[in-house]
Design an enzyme around this catalytic site. Structure first.
Site, mmCIF file in Angstrom:
data_model
loop_
_atom_site.group_PDB
_atom_site.id
_atom_site.type_symbol
_atom_site.label_atom_id
_atom_site.label_comp_id
_atom_site.label_asym_id
_atom_site.label_seq_id
_atom_site.Cartn_x
_atom_site.Cartn_y
_atom_site.Cartn_z
ATOM 1 N N GLU A 39 24.731 22.403 78.782
ATOM 2 C CA GLU A 39 25.513 21.282 79.316
ATOM 3 C C GLU A 39 26.323 21.777 80.499
ATOM 4 O OE1 GLU A 39 27.983 19.280 76.406
ATOM 5 O OE2 GLU A 39 26.278 18.795 75.121
ATOM 6 N N GLU B 23 27.875 22.334 69.186
ATOM 7 C CA GLU B 23 29.150 23.019 69.396
ATOM 8 C C GLU B 23 29.860 23.258 68.061
ATOM 9 O OE1 GLU B 23 31.161 20.508 72.262
ATOM 10 O OE2 GLU B 23 30.246 21.591 73.934
#
Ligand SMILES: *[C@@H]1O[C@H](CO)[C@@H](O)[C@H](O)[C@H]1NC(C)=O
Ligand SMILES: *[C@@H]1O[C@H](CO)[C@@H](O)[C@H](O)[C@H]1NC(C)=O
Ligand SMILES: *[C@@H]1O[C@H](CO)[C@@H](O)[C@H](O)[C@H]1NC(C)=O
Ligand SMILES: *[C@@H]1O[C@H](CO)[C@@H](O)[C@H](O)[C@H]1NC(C)=O
Ligand SMILES: *[C@@H]1O[C@H](CO)[C@@H](O)[C@H](O)[C@H]1NC(C)=O
Length: 634
Positions: free
Chosen positions: A260, A183
């Site tokens: 995710e 991320e």
């Protein structure tokens, strides 16, 4: 000399090939614009996250079997750098850190693996997996194109390459692909840094790389790198659309993967924070099933975060913080996951299994293994044996001003700061630039207040000190924040000076109390310690036998509760099971059967011992989550 080295290298390369070739033949994982391809055939990733370092290694095979039995074909795993390299150049790949073994076991169960090595992983771990010692390296700036950071990262990734290189699919192993950063688009957009990191990874791994970012414009634009597949997390529908809209570099486009899919969320300590779960809520379960069903129906891929969360044993939890108070993550990382913290399937597990079975060949999902009941351990007494402050007689360091935990060379646990008062002074106590994270304040061994960064409004503690008084501050590291990257913010203990009123106190003794191992003379104490009112922390000891009909396996699994404990830490047979805290929502600690023996020694560190109250503990087979009022809240 050079010739000799090359000859030796050739020999060892040959033996590696032979060893890998013996296990299974090499494979090929690739992708086109819409599909992943395993040896040229479409491969839909039906994945779930499970990090080996949060699970007892004795139970790895069991957890992996449970993953296969839910219908998963791929396990996604973060690796925790801070556990692999606890101090610079000191490597640990044993026990929970033997990740190569975990991946081999995954392969034995017919599972593929997606490697998420960091160096930064977030994951609600202490500093997102970074070793605490990074903050003490001169010139360090993490997640940037910074020499000291890339040097430390290279040493780590090179070491992982040695451990895991032969477990790639190209060499007959289960590893399909490797994640680049984590991320990163939520943090920065420095493509030179990403490229430097990609080069380090490619030196060690030949499977392809991918980036994983939130499904929004700035995340995707910041995190994407030329030639690396862009993957989203969060909501699949909006995320997939965002990926194709905001990632314009065709070399980063390929099949859609939700790296995710959040099944629920983390738990944090505090009276106001109930346990996060969807179990028992039909509407929430239906929503998760529907989301993942939609993903598979579209020929897209996913990984459930978490399939199995596991446990932040010891002091391994991280924290979360924006601008407000610290959210200290609980010992349990149950995450409301399909497979609960003790490895038992939940209602969500069975619903997902049913949904997944529509997409895989009939009969290809193994039966769900049957599991023994968890054990019940009758209540047993814990007796106070020694005060924490008496354990260490000589200070670790003495200085004019307090020295931080990190500068003392300590990563986790507690530091006791002591000042002997040289002249009468009274007023409010100021602790550096704030408590990092929970400061318990004592005058002559009597607790006079608690200052904690988890509270929305910080407490003010007023003291009146007399010449000769011992003024002590015990600071607990509650877990470094996972996404804050400024080094200074990650330092624990006391940073800055301590004042009473406007009088700055000079001359401090620092006592390092990492509690990485238990004090050796605890059980040798035959005298019972007399707990006083508002006493300093006290160690308690007790023991219990393995319950009848159980052994050191899944049948010994239990949840230990300390109903009268306020806040502290529990060890079983010398293994740190983690923190407990009456505020909840976690009210019991998962104690895996694998740590149990015939006779079990329990040690408790109670930070707020109460006189006249015996502390007892017991093992329960069905855990309850609830909150209690916080006795220390300002
Ligand atoms: C792997 O498969 C891809 C696509 O099927 C193919 O283009 C590539 O040449 C293969 N690589 C190897 C090393 O077999
Ligand atoms: C998914 O793949 C199958 C088999 O290749 C194909 O028949 C089907 O149309 C695809 N579905 C979608 C939504 O693309
Ligand atoms: C326990 O052992 C430590 C050293 O390991 C020593 O400093 C301390 O005095 C001992 N405490 C007691 C109460 O015996
Ligand atoms: C000390 O703290 C109390 C409580 O927050 C506050 O009301 C008081 O003004 C403070 N005293 C000084 C001198 O700052
Ligand atoms: C504490 O435990 C001891 C020993 O088990 C027992 O004799 C005593 O009565 C208990 N005290 C209280 C207050 O429960």
């Amino acid at each position: 000399m050079r010739f000799l080295l090359e000859a030796l290298a050739a020999v060892s390369a040959l033996s590696a090939t032979v060893a890998a070739g013996g296990a299974s033949s090499s494979g090929n994982f690739s992708y086109n614009r819409h599909e992943f391809l395993l040896d040229g055939s479409p491969y839909q990733i039906i994945g779930g996250q499970m990090d080996p370092q949060r699970v007892p290694p004795e139970f790895w095979t069991h957890r992996l079997k449970m993953a296969r039995a839910m219908g998963l074909n791929t396990i996604f795993s973060y690796l925790y750098w801070n556990m692999h390299e606890p101090s610079p150049g000191e490597w640990d790949f044993q026990g929970r850190n033997d990740v190569a073994k975990f991946f081999r076991l995954a392969q034995d169960e017919g599972l593929k693996v997606v490697l998420r090595p960091g160096p930064y992983i977030c994951g609600e771990r202490d500093w997102g997996g970074f070793p605490a010692w990074l903050s003490q390296v001169p010139g360090m700036a993490v997640r940037q194109n910074n020499g000291p950071f890339l040097d430390a990262t290279k040493a780590y990734i090179d070491r992982l390459g040695e451990e895991l290189g032969e477990l790639q699919i190209t060499q007959g192993g289960p590893i399909l692909m490797t994640q680049l950063e984590n991320e990163y688009g939520s943090f920065g957009k420095d493509k030179e840094y990403l490229a430097a990191l990609a080069a380090i990874l490619r030196d060690n791994f030949d499977v392809f790389l991918y980036t994983n970012d939130g499904g929004g414009q700035s995340y995707l634009e910041g995190g994407q790198l030329h030639g690396v597949l862009a993957v989203i997390d969060g909501d699949s529908k909006t995320g997939f659309a965002a990926r194709d809209k905001y990632v314009t570099d065709p070399t980063s486009l390929g099949p859609q993967l939700n790296g995710e899919y959040y099944i629920t969320w983390i738990d944090q300590w505090g009276s106001d924070y109930p346990h996060q779960q969807i179990s028992g809520s039909q509407a929430s379960i239906d929503k998760a099933v529907e989301d993942l069903d939609w993903t598979l129906a579209g020929n897209y891929s996913f990984s459930i975060y978490m399939f199995h969360g596991g446990t932040n044993f010891g002091f391994e939890n991280g924290g979360i913080r924006d601008d407000g108070p610290l959210a200290a993550v609980t010992t349990s990382y149950d995450y409301g996951a399909p497979l609960d913290e003790s490895g038992r399937p939940t209602d969500v597990y069975f619903k997902l299994r049913e949904m997944i079975s529509k997409y895989v060949p009939k009969g290809s999902i193994p039966d769900v293994p049957s599991l023994p009941q968890r054990a019940t351990i009758p209540e047993f007494d814990l007796k106070p044996v020694v005060g924490m402050f008496g354990l260490q007689q000589t200070p670790t360091q003495e200085a004019k001003d307090p020295i931080s935990m990190d500068a003392l060379g300590q990563a986790y646990g507690y530091v006791l700061y002591e000042h002997i008062v040289t002249k009468d002074v009274s007023g409010n106590v100021t602790i550096g630039d704030g408590a990092r994270d929970r400061a318990m304040i004592y005058v002559n061994g009597v607790r006079v207040g608690v200052v904690d960064t988890i509270y929305k409004t910080p407490a003010t503690v007023k003291v009146a000190l007399k010449k000769g008084d011992s003024f002590q501050i015990l600071v607990e590291n509650l877990g470094r924040v996972d996404v804050r990257q400024r080094l200074r913010e990650q330092v624990k203990g006391i940073v800055g000076s301590v004042a009473v009123g406007c009088h700055v106190l000079k001359k401090w003794s620092m006592y390092s109390l990492p509690l990485a191992t238990l004090p050796s003379n605890l059980s040798a104490q035959d005298q019972e310690y007399k707990v006083k009112a508002n006493d300093s922390p006290v160690f308690y000891t007790g023991s219990f036998s393995l319950p009848v009909g159980t052994s050191s396996d899944l049948s010994g699994d239990t949840f230990i509760t300390v109903p009268k404990g306020v806040k502290g830490v529990l060890w079983v047979n010398g293994v740190n099971m983690g923190r407990y805290w009456t505020v909840g929502p976690q009210q019991s600690l998962y104690v895996p059967g694998s740590v149990l023996r015939e006779q079990n020694e329990v040690v408790l560190l109670e930070l707020e011992p109460q006189p006249g109250t015996n502390i007892s503990a017991q093992g329960i087979s069905e855990r309850q989550w609830f909150n209690n009022p916080d006795p220390d809240a300002p």
